[in-house]
Scaffold this motif. Sequence first.
Motif, short mmCIF file in Angstrom:
data_model
loop_
_atom_site.label_atom_id
_atom_site.label_comp_id
_atom_site.label_asym_id
_atom_site.label_seq_id
_atom_site.Cartn_x
_atom_site.Cartn_y
_atom_site.Cartn_z
N VAL A 88 -8.78 47.60 81.74
CA VAL A 88 -7.78 48.79 81.11
C VAL A 88 -6.81 48.92 82.00
N MET A 89 -5.57 49.13 81.50
CA MET A 89 -4.14 49.23 82.15
C MET A 89 -3.47 50.34 81.36
N ALA B 278 -3.82 50.84 87.02
CA ALA B 278 -4.97 49.75 86.83
C ALA B 278 -6.20 50.02 87.36
N PRO B 279 -7.03 50.82 86.89
CA PRO B 279 -8.18 51.09 87.43
C PRO B 279 -9.17 50.22 87.62
N ASP C 111 -5.09 49.96 91.10
CA ASP C 111 -3.78 49.56 91.42
C ASP C 111 -2.71 50.30 90.78
N VAL C 112 -1.62 50.78 91.49
CA VAL C 112 -0.54 51.32 90.93
C VAL C 112 0.64 50.61 91.26
N LEU C 113 1.25 49.99 90.18
CA LEU C 113 2.50 49.41 90.13
C LEU C 113 3.73 50.31 89.79
#
Length: 64
Positions: A18-19, A30-31, A37-39
């Motif tokens: 999931v994003m 993006a868990p 991750d955090v972009l």
Amino acid sequence: MAAAVARVLDEHEIVADVMITSLSFDRIHAPYDGGADVLLSTTTERDTMKRRYADWLSVHPHGY
């Protein structure tokens, strides 16, 4: 969209890959199991988030 979010968060269902993005796709969350991750779109925004949420970061020297 609310239904999709509810489905992802349903504790009885396993959902992978999931994003969550802004409408312009310039910010992505993006868990995954054990973290996320955090972009972000700029290094300034990244640095601000890094300072604001420093206690959420991994203590591992390589960041994982």
